[in-house]
Design a protein around this motif. Structure first.
Motif, PDB file in Angstrom:
ATOM      1  N   LYS A   1     -27.075  72.138  18.659  1.00 34.47           N
ATOM      2  CA  LYS A   1     -28.093  73.007  18.078  1.00 34.47           C
ATOM      3  C   LYS A   1     -29.452  72.386  18.398  1.00 34.47           C
ATOM      4  CE  LYS A   1     -29.911  74.685  13.682  1.00 34.47           C
ATOM      5  NZ  LYS A   1     -29.784  74.598  12.204  1.00 34.47           N
TER       6      LYS A   1
ATOM      7  N   TRP B   1     -18.045  79.478  13.752  1.00 37.44           N
ATOM      8  CA  TRP B   1     -18.714  78.611  12.785  1.00 37.44           C
ATOM      9  C   TRP B   1     -18.836  77.202  13.342  1.00 37.44           C
ATOM     10  CZ3 TRP B   1     -21.093  80.604   8.675  1.00 37.44           C
ATOM     11  CH2 TRP B   1     -20.707  81.873   8.257  1.00 37.44           C
TER      12      TRP B   1
ATOM     13  N   ASN C   1     -22.274  71.246  11.273  1.00 38.70           N
ATOM     14  CA  ASN C   1     -23.486  70.504  11.607  1.00 38.70           C
ATOM     15  C   ASN C   1     -23.623  69.373  10.592  1.00 38.70           C
ATOM     16  OD1 ASN C   1     -26.089  69.553  12.018  1.00 38.70           O
ATOM     17  ND2 ASN C   1     -26.981  71.580  12.332  1.00 38.70           N
TER      18      ASN C   1
ATOM     19  N   ARG D   1     -24.643  71.209   7.154  1.00 38.82           N
ATOM     20  CA  ARG D   1     -24.536  72.663   7.080  1.00 38.82           C
ATOM     21  C   ARG D   1     -23.302  73.149   7.829  1.00 38.82           C
ATOM     22  NH1 ARG D   1     -29.994  75.306   9.184  1.00 38.82           N
ATOM     23  NH2 ARG D   1     -28.849  77.168   8.544  1.00 38.82           N
TER      24      ARG D   1
ATOM     25  N   GLU E   1     -22.692  76.503   9.752  1.00 36.00           N
ATOM     26  CA  GLU E   1     -23.534  77.623  10.160  1.00 36.00           C
ATOM     27  C   GLU E   1     -22.883  78.435  11.267  1.00 36.00           C
ATOM     28  OE1 GLU E   1     -27.319  76.184  11.629  1.00 36.00           O
ATOM     29  OE2 GLU E   1     -26.435  74.213  11.903  1.00 36.00           O
ATOM     30  N   TYR E   2     -23.294  79.687  11.324  1.00 36.97           N
ATOM     31  CA  TYR E   2     -22.696  80.654  12.236  1.00 36.97           C
ATOM     32  C   TYR E   2     -23.467  80.681  13.555  1.00 36.97           C
ATOM     33  CZ  TYR E   2     -20.819  85.131  13.875  1.00 36.97           C
ATOM     34  OH  TYR E   2     -20.214  86.120  14.603  1.00 36.97           O
TER      35      TYR E   2
END
Length: 658
Positions: free
Chosen positions: A400, A430, A433, A438, A440-441
């Motif tokens: 990310k 999914w 992280n 988190r 997250e999607y």
């Protein structure tokens, strides 16, 4: 009771006892010739795991009766699982034991493969014992497996520096026989002792008579679980749970269906009620490996020298890691298997797996002042995350990245993804992280980010010859695939492939020239350019020419729509867009193209329009699908939409010559 092999016991008085095997039961330790109390033992050193084979006797007649029942319930099945029984035990010291019992009726040749069983096995962490493995003939006679074979696995670009594959094979297995085995896998050095998690799937591609999972945990421990795609019977006795299902029908294969783990009834369980311990565990590994060393800083600065825009730096580093770090996976312990090797180590070696490349890419970005976080995912062909149940998760690692108020995901594992595209198997899943704590999607990119754009400039001559100049360009993972295909072909192969492509358009087609633009330059769009000629292109009837524009209809050929109805969702990896534009110069005359069309659906859109300007015919046809899955109840409408779009693209153009 837990069975372990090859251990050394260090007693409280300092004495050491070596034993080829021990059994642990409650507060007692059973050696081959004595029994000790756990209070007398200061440490148990597991020098190595082990694997052994025994023979057990179980009731043959009951299995033969189950086989008769299975044959009557599922007469056409190639095989029926009679018993599918697992048992997990979790101990206060973090060790755990898994016992599995399988019995299956082989009805057809294709299920003779049940005679072989393979185990992934880490001897430094596990002890494996096959209690028995046998084949039961219809007359009740029994034959046992021979020795267990051990092999060191290597598969393509994946190498294992720890662990082995153990296997056995049952003799003389024929249709009508029952294959049965029971093994115990004891993990005495778990990666994460305070985490106890797993899942269980009831059924699969074969029918199952009886499937159960039992979970036993120490008193005071917590167990949470989620059932999906069905409701097993649940029985609890203090700190022990048993989940059971019976007479489970098989999953019937369909084209382009979701992964099996998202279809069959299942239980996912854990002793954690929060992801925080896993965030801490993963995060500590990652922080140490993301260290920005002087070498990492020098490389990042040299690659982005003179570049001010953060996004351009991301693009440069993304392409560099893909093209310069070879994919080779070295699997070892938790530190390398889960969180990769240190960024500088991967940089120096010039190779690594998905986790290594994600760590290195993130470290290079951080060296440029750009936020980046390695995340763990399951690719969308490997099953969905059950977010309510904290667990080890992921068969892949990507990054990310955050800059200029944007948050994007990138996957530097491969060699051919042009920024900002990334592998389509990462879409719509999914991500764990850990550093940002988190779940997250990862959104599905819009169709425009997964586009194929085909442009034709054609001239239809008065003698009926059609000259075609074709160009294609792409965005997204399709471009990555096309680039990889051509990059791995020799020049003489490329010529043959292009020859074959134009012959698929028409047996009368002749290749004039071809060109591939920007094949080696990831920063620029890949373009294919082809010129070809088709003689006697239109069908002729007096002063009328009738023709169908080449290739357009074929691009809407979707083999996954072969069924008229479905039981399971239609599964795609990502969104899709196909743009087809044609400019066709015609001989003098009156042209009659098909009328315009627009098909709007819940999951897709198709529009097509012809325009005529003087002696030139223009066409623009656009197909967009923005979802990954089409539910079974929506499938018929989606299929109708595709078929209608395909029919429209195949409609003829009529030219009345002057």
């Amino acid at each position: 009771m837990i069975f372990l092999l090859a251990v050394t016991l260090i007693l409280r008085d300092g004495k050491r006892i070596n034993s080829p095997s021990i059994h642990l039961e409650g507060e007692k330790i059973f050696l081959e010739d004595t029994v000790l109390s756990r209070r007398d033992v200061d440490e148990i050193v597991f020098k190595t795991g082990g694997i052994s084979m025994g023979k057990g006797e179980r009731d043959v007649s009951s299995l033969l009766r189950l086989a008769e029942k299975a044959d009557s319930l599922f007469p056409d099945a190639p095989g029926v699982v009679l018993i599918d029984e697992g048992r997990w035990e979790y101990f206060p010291d973090g060790s755990r034991k898994y016992t599995y019992h399988f019995a299956g009726l082989v009805k057809k040749e294709e299920k003779r493969g049940w005679r072989r069983r393979f185990f992934w096995y880490e001897k430094e962490r596990e002890a494996l014992r096959v209690e028995y493995a046998r084949v039961i003939k219809p007359d009740g006679s029994v034959r046992y497996a021979g020795e267990i074979k051990i092999a060191s696995p290597t598969t393509g670009d994946v190498f294992f520096d720890r662990g082995e594959i153990a296997s056995f094979e049952l003799p003389d297995v024929d249709p009508g026989d029952i294959v049965e085995y029971l093994y115990v896998d004891s993990t005495f050095k778990p990666w994460f002792p305070s985490l106890f998690e797993g899942d269980w799937f009831f059924g699969g591609r074969e029918p199952v008579l009886y499937s159960s999972l039992t979970i036993k945990i120490p008193p005071g421990e917590t167990l949470i679980y989620v059932a999906r795609n069905g409701k097993p019977e649940v029985k609890r006795k203090r700190n022990e749970w048993t989940f059971t299902m019976e007479c489970i029908p098989p999953v019937i294969e369909e084209p382009a269906m979701p992964p099996l783990s998202d279809l069959v009834p299942s239980i996912t369980f854990s002793n954690l009620t929060s992801w925080d311990p896993l965030f801490d565990w993963y995060g500590e590994f990652q922080k140490r490996r993301l260290r920005i060393t002087p070498r990492i800083k020098r490389v990042a600065d040299s690659l982005t020298s003179g570049v001010d825009e953060p996004e351009k730096k991301v693009e440069i580093l993304y392409h560099w890691v893909q093209r310069n770090i070879r994919y080779i996976s070295i699997k070892g312990g938790a530190s390398s298997g889960v969180s990769g090797h240190p960024a500088e180590e991967t940089l120096l070696k010039g190779y690594g797996d998905c986790t290594d490349k994600a760590i290195l890419f993130a470290a290079l970005l951080r060296a440029c002042g750009i936020e980046a976080y390695p995340v763990y995912i399951n690719t969308n062909d490997a099953g969905s995350l059950v977010r309510e149940v904290p667990s080890f998760y992921g068969n892949h690692a990507i990054d990310k990245v955050k800059f200029d108020g944007k948050e994007i995901f990138l996957d530097a594992t491969g060699y051919y993804s042009r920024y900002p595209s990334f592998w389509s198997a990462d879409h719509g899943v999914w991500a764990v992280n850990a550093l940002e704590r988190r779940i997250e999607y990862i959104p599905i990119p819009p169709p425009e980010r997964n586009a194929r754009i085909y442009t034709y400039s054609m001239v239809l001559h008065e003698d009926g010859t059609l000259d075609v100049e074709f160009q294609s360009e792409y965005t997204g993972d399709y471009e990555s695939w096309i680039r990889g295909f051509w990059d791995t072909r020799r020049e003489e192969e490329k010529e043959r492939v292009f020859q074959g492509m134009v012959k698929e358009v028409s047996p009368k087609a002749e290749l004039v020239s071809w060109e591939i633009e920007n094949l080696k330059d990831l920063s620029k769009p890949l373009r294919l350019k082809i010129r070809y000629r088709i003689k006697d292109f239109p069908e002729k009837a007096e002063n009328y020419w009738i023709f169908r524009l080449p290739e357009l209809q074929e691009r809407m050929e979707k083999r996954e729509l072969s069924l008229t109805e479905r039981r399971y969702p239609l599964f795609y990896e990502t969104s899709e867009m196909i743009v087809q534009r044609v400019k066709l110069i015609l001989p003098p005359g009156k042209v009659s193209p098909p009328s315009s069309i627009e098909l709007k659906g819940r999951y897709a859109l198709f529009s097509g329009e012809y325009r005529v300007k003087e002696d030139t015919l223009y066409l623009e046809a656009i197909w967009k699908r923005w979802e990954r899955e089409i539910p079974p109840e929506e499938y018929s409408e989606y299929r109708r939409q595709v078929m209608e779009a395909k029919r429209w693209l195949g409609k003829p153009v009529i030219l009345e010559l002057q």
